[in-house]
Enzyme design. Structure first.
Site, PDB file in Angstrom:
ATOM      1  N   SER A   1       0.846  -1.182   0.000  1.00 29.90           N
ATOM      2  CA  SER A   1       0.000   0.000   0.000  1.00 29.90           C
ATOM      3  C   SER A   1       0.884   1.234   0.000  1.00 29.90           C
ATOM      4  O   SER A   1       2.098   1.144   0.071  1.00 29.90           O
ATOM      5  CB  SER A   1      -0.883   0.020   1.241  1.00 29.90           C
ATOM      6  OG  SER A   1      -0.099   0.396   2.357  1.00 29.90           O
ATOM      7  N   LYS A   2       0.253   2.371  -0.069  1.00 33.04           N
ATOM      8  CA  LYS A   2       1.019   3.603  -0.141  1.00 33.04           C
ATOM      9  C   LYS A   2       1.915   3.793   1.070  1.00 33.04           C
ATOM     10  O   LYS A   2       2.911   4.475   1.022  1.00 33.04           O
ATOM     11  CB  LYS A   2       0.069   4.796  -0.264  1.00 33.04           C
ATOM     12  CG  LYS A   2      -0.629   4.817  -1.617  1.00 33.04           C
ATOM     13  CD  LYS A   2      -1.188   6.186  -1.924  1.00 33.04           C
ATOM     14  CE  LYS A   2      -1.794   6.233  -3.316  1.00 33.04           C
ATOM     15  NZ  LYS A   2      -3.085   5.526  -3.375  1.00 33.04           N
ATOM     16  N   ARG A   3       1.531   3.184   2.164  1.00 43.32           N
ATOM     17  CA  ARG A   3       2.327   3.363   3.379  1.00 43.32           C
ATOM     18  C   ARG A   3       3.692   2.714   3.297  1.00 43.32           C
ATOM     19  O   ARG A   3       4.619   3.142   3.935  1.00 43.32           O
ATOM     20  CB  ARG A   3       1.572   2.781   4.584  1.00 43.32           C
ATOM     21  CG  ARG A   3       0.456   3.667   5.025  1.00 43.32           C
ATOM     22  CD  ARG A   3       0.158   3.520   6.497  1.00 43.32           C
ATOM     23  NE  ARG A   3      -0.983   4.345   6.854  1.00 43.32           N
ATOM     24  CZ  ARG A   3      -2.231   4.001   6.611  1.00 43.32           C
ATOM     25  NH1 ARG A   3      -2.472   2.852   6.009  1.00 43.32           N
ATOM     26  NH2 ARG A   3      -3.218   4.792   6.948  1.00 43.32           N
TER      27      ARG A   3
END
Length: 486
Positions: free
Chosen positions: A257-259
């Site tokens: 994910s973007k994290r």
RNA sequence: GGCCCCGUCGUCUAGCGGCCUAGGACUCUGGCUUCUCAAGUCAGCUACGAGGGUUCGAAUCCCUUCGGGGCUACCA
């Protein structure tokens, strides 16, 4: 597997830029279609109108095209089973929903979201399997009338009969779900719009999809899909073959994910990764050709890709390996290919405007840096010294040529280079070696580092003599003289 | 919690009962090469989650356990 012609579909829901996981799925879908000589169908699942936007749809189309994952049926190219945007197929879903209602395979459910949430909360507390409790399954006409009088809206819910669903996943083998854990699910929202659960199954049947290769997050939704096939009257032998691809995960072991890292393919594109490198790397995530080959072309992927060789376990995304492969792919480029990939980066960075003479210079400089970069975005910084109008030695390097020894080297180089008749790298090197190395007895490393800083402005540069040749005699002498008086 | 999926070096993987004192790639470390940086090349480090079986023999088969992940929406 059946003998009918293979049709594989990639059906993303563009609620954002396509990411690494989506693309890995698209790549496998595409490769399998090509491997079997079948059809690759691209469909946009935009039934969630609150999250899907036109921009994301267009971005998805562009990304697939950029990667070279061309489709035979879908947006822009059309096909016999369109339209390929689910938002344009609403009448089809409505018709099937009505059929399910007519056949009592589905029913109207008047429970409000709050009521459903309360039920789920109670189930959690009671530690029983959560899910719809069948409240509206057998409503009497009086009850229905009462709900309607209250002004309640109704969703269409699929009736899940008792029993189990077993299907063969080509990657995981037989998987069985007890319907006790597959509650009656919603097909149509209260506002009349269809849900994924309805649209995906209807479209796969209507579009004659034979193979569904998708992320393993959809594994547990498969029984619901099969239930819709049954309600549509599809014979079991005509169900598509399912294969649930393992996840691509980020560094922290969670679904990418973007994290945890850059996931958007658009980011990789502007960071200077080649489509071939991205595809090559992604192909190795969850699949391998079986031998020790790792550098494979798109053509080889199509030739070698089979679902049997796909893993069942998840893979972690490793940027370092992507970089290594990207470097390999850059080195394998012809100069003309390298040039056309590099030009946009040079222009965007403001290094060149794109004149013929600039392009010619870039083209002759490219071979010098081809094995020195990992991404195309490094090209501007590597070649900037050739084009800069206001040349200056970088701050970290300047002190290294400020001492007396360096001045001596530069002065000698200047006087020996000035009379040089032919300005090619061999002549420059010969002259410099004769005077600096042999006559002055300097170590090459010392002598050439001083010159490198003076000519290119940095301790790190493409090969010195070739760089000087490209720079031209006048500019070189100018810069060396400038460094002496620094 | 329930259901489902998964488990070989740090990472991606080869392996489908003996060829495994487990092979390759990336990373990392050291050497060579060398005008810098790279590239190239050589070497090294490091793995079958654990415990039981089955078998002459298990990374490979079975069971248990532990660990990780997904799903559990009027998202997909």
């Amino acid at each position: 597997m059946s003998t009918k012609k293979v049709k594989v579909r990639f059906a993303p829901s563009p609620t954002g830029d396509l990411h690494v996981g989506n693309i890995r799925t698209a790549l496998f879908d595409w490769a399998y279609a090509r491997h079997t000589g079948g059809t690759f169908l691209f469909r946009i699942e935009d039934t969630d109108t609150t999250r899907v936007t036109d921009e994301y749809i267009q971005a998805a189309i562009d990304t697939l095209k950029w990667l070279g994952l061309n489709w035979d049926e879908g947006p822009e190219v059309g096909g016999d089973n369109g339209p390929y945007l689910q938002s344009q197929r609403l009448d089809i879903y409505a018709k099937w929903a009505q059929t399910f209602l007519d056949n009592k395979d589905a029913y109207h459910c008047y429970c409000s979201p709050d009521e459903l949430e309360a039920v789920r909360e109670a189930q959690r507390k009671a530690n029983v399997a959560p899910g719809y409790n069948g409240h509206c399954r057998e409503l009497t006409p009086e009850q229905i009338a009462a709900y309607k009088a209250e002004g309640r809206g109704a969703v269409v819910r699929m009736r899940m009969p008792e029993g189990t669903t077993t299907f063969t996943d080509e990657i995981r083998g037989d998987v069985t779900f007890d319907h006790a854990f597959v509650p009656d699910f919603v097909l149509v929202r209260a506002d009349g719009s269809p849900l994924y659960t309805l649209a995906v199954a209807v479209d796969d049947v209507l579009m004659k999809v034979t193979h569904v290769l998708r992320g393993e997050d959809l594994l547990s939704s498969t029984p619901r899909q099969i239930r819709v096939y049954q309600a549509m009257g599809v014979a079991p032998e005509d169900y598509p073959v399912f294969a649930h691809l393992p996840f691509v995960m980020g560094q922290d072991n969670a679904k990418l994910s973007k994290r945890n890292g850059e996931v958007s393919i658009a980011w990789y594109r502007q960071a200077g990764y080649l489509p071939e490198a991205i595809c090559n790397y992604l192909a190795l995530l969850g699949w391998s050709p079986g031998d020790d080959r790792e550098n494979i072309t798109m053509a080889e992927l199509c030739e070698l890709f089979t679902v049997e060789k796909v893993h069942s376990s998840p893979a972690r995304f490793d940027m370092k390996k992507l970089e290594a492969i990207n470097g390999d792919k850059i080195r394998a480029l012809t100069i003309d290919e390298f040039l056309s990939w590099s030009l946009p980066f040079l222009k965007d960075a403001g290094i060149i405007t794109g004149t013929d003479s600039e392009i010619a210079l870039v083209k002759s400089a490219l071979p010098l840096i081809q094995e020195r970069i990992v991404t195309l975005s490094e090209v501007p910084a590597m070649l900037a010294f050739l084009f800069t109008k206001n040349f200056a030695v970088d701050e970290a390097s300047a002190p290294k040529i400020a001492d007396a020894e360096s001045k001596k080297i530069l002065k000698r180089a200047l006087s020996d280079l000035t009379p040089l008749a032919s300005w090619d790298h061999a002549s420059i090197e010969a002259a410099l070696r004769a005077s600096l190395i042999e006559e002055m007895g300097l170590k090459p490393r010392i002598a050439f580092t001083a010159l490198r800083i003076a000519a290119t402005g940095s301790t790190i540069s493409p090969p010195l003599f070739e760089s000087m040749e490209l720079l031209g005699k006048e500019v070189c002498l100018e810069r060396i003289a400038g460094a002496i008086s620094l």
